[in-house]
Design an enzyme around this catalytic site. Structure first.
Site, PDB file in Angstrom:
ATOM      1  N   HIS A  42     -44.830  30.491  -0.642  1.00 55.84           N
ATOM      2  CA  HIS A  42     -45.775  31.032  -1.613  1.00 55.84           C
ATOM      3  C   HIS A  42     -44.987  30.848  -2.859  1.00 55.84           C
ATOM      4  CE1 HIS A  42     -42.483  33.704  -0.224  1.00 55.84           C
ATOM      5  NE2 HIS A  42     -42.281  34.043  -1.613  1.00 55.84           N
ATOM      6  N   HIS A 127     -42.349  28.335  -8.544  1.00 59.91           N
ATOM      7  CA  HIS A 127     -42.023  27.422  -7.479  1.00 59.91           C
ATOM      8  C   HIS A 127     -42.330  27.926  -6.210  1.00 59.91           C
ATOM      9  CE1 HIS A 127     -39.073  30.422  -8.428  1.00 59.91           C
ATOM     10  NE2 HIS A 127     -38.377  30.242  -7.167  1.00 59.91           N
TER      11      HIS A 127
END
Length: 190
Positions: A42, A127
């Site tokens: 995620h 990220h």
């Protein structure tokens, strides 16, 4: 509850990234890294840590407002990098990063206003963590491989509040379990 706000890539993007991560796991030294499981992939927007149950209704209302004020936007997984001298290996993002950052700012502000202690504000760096190491590692070969990766582009349409259940068994390699405890459509659509 240990909570964070996130953007979740769709299954097709997870499969595309999974193929690249499987190749990374074949590189020399890969067994020295702790690879994150696909269910945990995620883009964290804001990490809240342990949140008292009593704060959850106010936090949820404020996150719903943040989602409603932010329209859907295009995103893809692209490239990669590392933090902490190889302690975290990650895949990056491309697309409407300005809106992604705006959403991250809004969900951090929502938490602060709801009474979640957030610590100091840091500039948001999108990220998706694919591996970790307890000590500094040379991950240049992994980053070089990730640099050539670009997933399909999807439209981010929801904000997700995720509960992180940390491993308790003590079994080596056990992964945290993640569960969505709230979902709100972006732009009020839905």
């Amino acid at each position: 509850m240990r909570l964070f706000a996130a953007v979740l890539p769709p299954d097709g993007v997870i499969r595309e990234l999974g193929a690249v991560v499987n190749a990374l796991r074949e590189l020399p030294g890969a067994d020295g890294l702790r690879w994150t499981g696909r269910p945990g992939w995620h883009f964290t927007l804001a990490f809240y840590g342990e949140v008292d149950d009593g704060i959850l209704p106010e936090l949820s209302a404020r996150l719903e407002r943040a989602a409603r004020r932010t329209g859907p936007f295009p995103l893809a997984v692209r490239g990669g990098g590392q933090f902490g001298h190889g302690r975290a290996l990650w895949a990056g993002a491309e697309g409407d990063l300005a809106t992604l950052r705006l959403l991250a700012e809004r969900v951090e502000a929502a938490a602060r206003k709801a009474g979640v202690p957030m610590g100091e504000h840091r500039r948001y760096k999108p990220h998706l963590t694919v591996a970790r190491s307890r000590e500094a590692s040379d991950v240049r070969a992994y980053v070089e491989t990730l640099d050539t990766f670009v997933s399909r582009t999807w439209t981010v349409r929801e904000l997700v509040l995720v509960r992180s259940n940390l491993p308790t068994s003590g079994v080596a390699g056990e992964q945290p379990r993640y569960e969505a405890v709230g979902r709100w459509p972006l732009g009020g659509a839905g």
